[in-house]
Motif scaffolding. Structure first.
Motif, PDB file in Angstrom:
ATOM      1  N   ALA A  93     -19.588  50.022   3.323  1.00 57.48           N
ATOM      2  CA  ALA A  93     -20.403  50.643   3.357  1.00 57.48           C
ATOM      3  C   ALA A  93     -22.257  50.107   3.099  1.00 57.48           C
ATOM      4  N   ALA A  94     -22.204  50.293   1.618  1.00 53.71           N
ATOM      5  CA  ALA A  94     -23.031  50.106   0.403  1.00 53.71           C
ATOM      6  C   ALA A  94     -23.922  48.617   1.135  1.00 53.71           C
ATOM      7  N   TRP A  95     -22.635  48.406   1.005  1.00 55.83           N
ATOM      8  CA  TRP A  95     -23.023  46.366   1.592  1.00 55.83           C
ATOM      9  C   TRP A  95     -23.776  45.707   2.369  1.00 55.83           C
ATOM     10  N   ALA A  96     -23.185  46.999   3.355  1.00 50.26           N
ATOM     11  CA  ALA A  96     -24.354  46.171   4.843  1.00 50.26           C
ATOM     12  C   ALA A  96     -24.855  45.154   4.749  1.00 50.26           C
ATOM     13  N   GLY A  97     -25.090  44.076   5.124  1.00 50.50           N
ATOM     14  CA  GLY A  97     -26.616  43.282   5.200  1.00 50.50           C
ATOM     15  C   GLY A  97     -27.119  42.796   4.795  1.00 50.50           C
ATOM     16  N   LEU A  98     -25.880  42.255   3.150  1.00 44.31           N
ATOM     17  CA  LEU A  98     -26.450  42.270   1.878  1.00 44.31           C
ATOM     18  C   LEU A  98     -25.420  40.579   2.015  1.00 44.31           C
ATOM     19  N   GLY A  99     -24.641  40.100   2.762  1.00 47.55           N
ATOM     20  CA  GLY A  99     -24.195  39.151   2.674  1.00 47.55           C
ATOM     21  C   GLY A  99     -22.925  38.984   3.061  1.00 47.55           C
ATOM     22  N   TYR A 100     -22.103  38.139   2.057  1.00 45.25           N
ATOM     23  CA  TYR A 100     -20.889  37.936   2.039  1.00 45.25           C
ATOM     24  C   TYR A 100     -20.634  38.876   1.909  1.00 45.25           C
ATOM     25  N   TYR A 101     -18.458  40.279   2.385  1.00 43.97           N
ATOM     26  CA  TYR A 101     -18.855  40.987   2.022  1.00 43.97           C
ATOM     27  C   TYR A 101     -17.361  40.616   1.242  1.00 43.97           C
ATOM     28  N   ALA A 102     -17.082  39.691   0.985  1.00 44.37           N
ATOM     29  CA  ALA A 102     -16.388  39.393   0.028  1.00 44.37           C
ATOM     30  C   ALA A 102     -16.675  38.889  -1.963  1.00 44.37           C
ATOM     31  N   ARG A 103     -17.939  39.699  -1.629  1.00 44.44           N
ATOM     32  CA  ARG A 103     -18.685  39.671  -3.197  1.00 44.44           C
ATOM     33  C   ARG A 103     -18.803  41.459  -3.305  1.00 44.44           C
ATOM     34  N   ALA A 104     -18.814  41.893  -2.372  1.00 42.73           N
ATOM     35  CA  ALA A 104     -18.699  43.220  -2.482  1.00 42.73           C
ATOM     36  C   ALA A 104     -17.427  43.942  -2.528  1.00 42.73           C
ATOM     37  N   ASN A 127     -15.384  41.840  -5.132  1.00 38.35           N
ATOM     38  CA  ASN A 127     -15.463  41.024  -6.243  1.00 38.35           C
ATOM     39  C   ASN A 127     -15.744  42.070  -6.950  1.00 38.35           C
ATOM     40  N   LEU A 128     -17.054  42.669  -6.858  1.00 38.83           N
ATOM     41  CA  LEU A 128     -18.002  43.582  -7.625  1.00 38.83           C
ATOM     42  C   LEU A 128     -16.899  44.907  -8.394  1.00 38.83           C
ATOM     43  N   VAL A 129     -16.091  45.736  -7.009  1.00 31.25           N
ATOM     44  CA  VAL A 129     -15.325  46.644  -6.867  1.00 31.25           C
ATOM     45  C   VAL A 129     -13.878  45.756  -7.789  1.00 31.25           C
ATOM     46  N   ALA A 130     -13.177  44.569  -7.510  1.00 33.36           N
ATOM     47  CA  ALA A 130     -12.095  44.380  -8.913  1.00 33.36           C
ATOM     48  C   ALA A 130     -12.773  44.177  -9.853  1.00 33.36           C
ATOM     49  N   ALA A 131     -13.823  43.254 -10.195  1.00 34.48           N
ATOM     50  CA  ALA A 131     -14.290  43.128 -11.900  1.00 34.48           C
ATOM     51  C   ALA A 131     -14.857  44.408 -12.679  1.00 34.48           C
ATOM     52  N   ALA A 132     -15.357  45.406 -11.628  1.00 40.88           N
ATOM     53  CA  ALA A 132     -15.694  46.924 -12.094  1.00 40.88           C
ATOM     54  C   ALA A 132     -14.345  47.320 -12.520  1.00 40.88           C
ATOM     55  N   LYS A 133     -13.375  47.366 -11.793  1.00 40.71           N
ATOM     56  CA  LYS A 133     -11.946  47.779 -12.397  1.00 40.71           C
ATOM     57  C   LYS A 133     -11.496  47.082 -13.356  1.00 40.71           C
ATOM     58  N   ALA A 134     -11.066  45.353 -13.479  1.00 42.52           N
ATOM     59  CA  ALA A 134     -11.067  44.831 -14.785  1.00 42.52           C
ATOM     60  C   ALA A 134     -11.874  45.244 -15.774  1.00 42.52           C
ATOM     61  N   VAL A 135     -13.015  45.477 -15.722  1.00 46.56           N
ATOM     62  CA  VAL A 135     -13.745  45.866 -16.885  1.00 46.56           C
ATOM     63  C   VAL A 135     -14.116  47.336 -17.763  1.00 46.56           C
ATOM     64  N   VAL A 136     -13.502  47.887 -16.556  1.00 49.15           N
ATOM     65  CA  VAL A 136     -13.048  49.582 -17.242  1.00 49.15           C
ATOM     66  C   VAL A 136     -11.137  49.459 -17.606  1.00 49.15           C
ATOM     67  N   ALA A 137     -10.446  49.021 -17.069  1.00 42.18           N
ATOM     68  CA  ALA A 137      -8.844  48.942 -17.189  1.00 42.18           C
ATOM     69  C   ALA A 137      -8.592  47.345 -19.300  1.00 42.18           C
ATOM     70  N   LEU A 155     -16.145  36.162 -19.177  1.00 43.41           N
ATOM     71  CA  LEU A 155     -16.926  36.696 -18.079  1.00 43.41           C
ATOM     72  C   LEU A 155     -16.341  35.655 -16.700  1.00 43.41           C
ATOM     73  N   ARG A 156     -16.455  34.212 -17.146  1.00 39.55           N
ATOM     74  CA  ARG A 156     -15.698  33.836 -16.308  1.00 39.55           C
ATOM     75  C   ARG A 156     -14.412  34.259 -15.572  1.00 39.55           C
ATOM     76  N   ALA A 157     -14.054  34.899 -16.285  1.00 40.65           N
ATOM     77  CA  ALA A 157     -12.346  34.840 -16.238  1.00 40.65           C
ATOM     78  C   ALA A 157     -12.064  36.473 -15.071  1.00 40.65           C
ATOM     79  N   LEU A 158     -13.169  37.256 -14.994  1.00 41.43           N
ATOM     80  CA  LEU A 158     -13.561  38.273 -14.282  1.00 41.43           C
ATOM     81  C   LEU A 158     -13.901  38.246 -12.736  1.00 41.43           C
ATOM     82  N   PRO A 159     -13.137  38.584 -12.189  1.00 42.94           N
ATOM     83  CA  PRO A 159     -13.164  38.603 -10.398  1.00 42.94           C
ATOM     84  C   PRO A 159     -14.782  38.440  -9.681  1.00 42.94           C
ATOM     85  N   GLY A 160     -14.729  37.229  -8.641  1.00 43.27           N
ATOM     86  CA  GLY A 160     -16.467  36.976  -8.651  1.00 43.27           C
ATOM     87  C   GLY A 160     -17.046  36.685  -9.384  1.00 43.27           C
TER      88      GLY A 160
END
Length: 341
Positions: free
Chosen positions: A69-80, A82-92, A105-110
């Motif tokens: 919902a926060a991403w609405a209007g910012l383009g491809y939703y796959a990017r949003a 991937n943001l969450v997936a990358a954040a989870k990977a950084v934490v884990a 960095l290239r190894a992270l989602p998105g």
């Protein structure tokens, strides 16, 4: 370029002040947000996002629906996603700390080649070749690269590599971005103000505005569909789109498939007295244009929600985070209902 940047650098909410250390989270987030829209459009969205999710840990713990919902209007939703997936990977996998090399960095989602290079250079001071649309335009003109895009991109990147310094590569990248945004613009470049004018082969050739050369666009296919507006006593039915595919995981108004010929009521979400409004909504996606019919109906208040549907108050529909195409359709339906009242 660096001397010019030290004087003329833009002040942006994700950009560190001169001499300060950049926040990798903010650099990464801004680069992803800016890939399909402008600084002016992104700035308030970036500020709202970082107030809600200020770091990797908070984003990793965020609800997917809230992020979409926060991403609405910012383009491809796959990017949003991937943001969450990358954040989870950084934490884990990295203890909540963004890795600092392009390869990691290239190894992270998105994180593709551009985003990884931008974060490595701007956030970590590494020498990396950063080429966004603004830099692409500056370099194509500076070296008079006349090969049409996208075929010219390898040559543009190679040319950018030859001028990227070992030190302050991040400032250099941001300087080139600022130059492209404010001076070396698509139309009517302000060459008299450009610090690279004397070295610019495009300027010397007399027509820098003709570079880079863009290949002719093909005609996009036309698709058709029906959007269904089902009213239950001041609430409208929303569905959750499949996680994969276009607008995946988003709340949306029900719709049938988007096909070559205009469909009717066969994909309606419920048995009701459907009627078609005498208005249509058009929307352009990257690979096709969409023409939508709008069907409306009402049902009794006892109609329940299901696992993939929910009833949303019509007067708060702007809080549902609908993708742009569905927000346009909702606005059109509400306008038609007001006019008919």
């Amino acid at each position: 370029m660096l001397d010019w940047y030290d004087v003329h650098r833009r002040v942006l909410p994700w950009r560190a002040a001169a001499g300060a250390t950049a926040d990798p989270y903010r650099v990464w987030l801004s680069e992803v947000m800016l890939q399909q829209t402008t600084v002016a459009a992104v700035t308030p969205r970036f500020l709202a996002w970082t107030a809600r999710w200020p770091d990797f840990a908070s984003l990793a713990a965020a609800d997917d629906a809230d992020v979409m919902a926060a991403w609405a209007g910012l383009g491809y939703y796959a990017r949003a996603r991937n943001l969450v997936a990358a954040a989870k990977a950084v934490v884990a996998e990295h203890g909540g700390v963004f890795p600092g090399t392009e390869a990691e960095l290239r190894a992270l989602p998105g994180l593709g080649a551009y985003t990884a290079a931008a974060v490595a250079a701007i956030a970590f001071g590494q020498r990396a070749v950063v080429v966004d649309a603004n830099v692409e335009r500056v370099v194509a003109r500076l070296f008079a690269i006349a090969t049409p895009l996208p075929a010219a991109r390898p040559a543009i990147r190679a040319a950018a590599d030859t001028i990227t310094p070992d030190l302050r590569a991040g400032d250099f990248a941001q300087a080139m971005m600022d130059l492209g945004s404010g001076i070396c613009t698509t139309r009517a470049p302000k060459c008299l103000l450009c610090p690279l004018r004397d070295a610019c082969a495009g300027f010397a050739g007399g027509a820098p505005e003709l570079l880079p050369v863009k290949a002719k666009k093909g005609v996009k296919p036309q698709r058709h569909g029906t959007i269904f507006w089902l009213d239950r006593g001041g609430q409208v039915l929303l569905v959750r789109r499949p996680d994969t595919g276009l607008l995946g995981g988003m709340r949306a108004l029900p719709t049938g498939p988007w096909v070559d010929a205009a469909p009717g009521f066969e994909d309606a979400p419920a048995q009701a007295d459907w009627r078609m409004l005498d208005i249509r909504v058009s929307h352009g996606f990257t690979h096709f244009d969409l023409d939508l019919s709008l069907a409306v109906a009402e049902v009794e208040a006892h109609q329940p929600s299901t696992e993939s549907t929910e009833w949303w108050p019509i007067d708060r529909l702007d809080t549902a985070g609908l993708p742009t195409v569905f927000a346009k359709a909702a606005l059109a339906v509400k306008g038609a209902i007001r006019r008919a009242a």
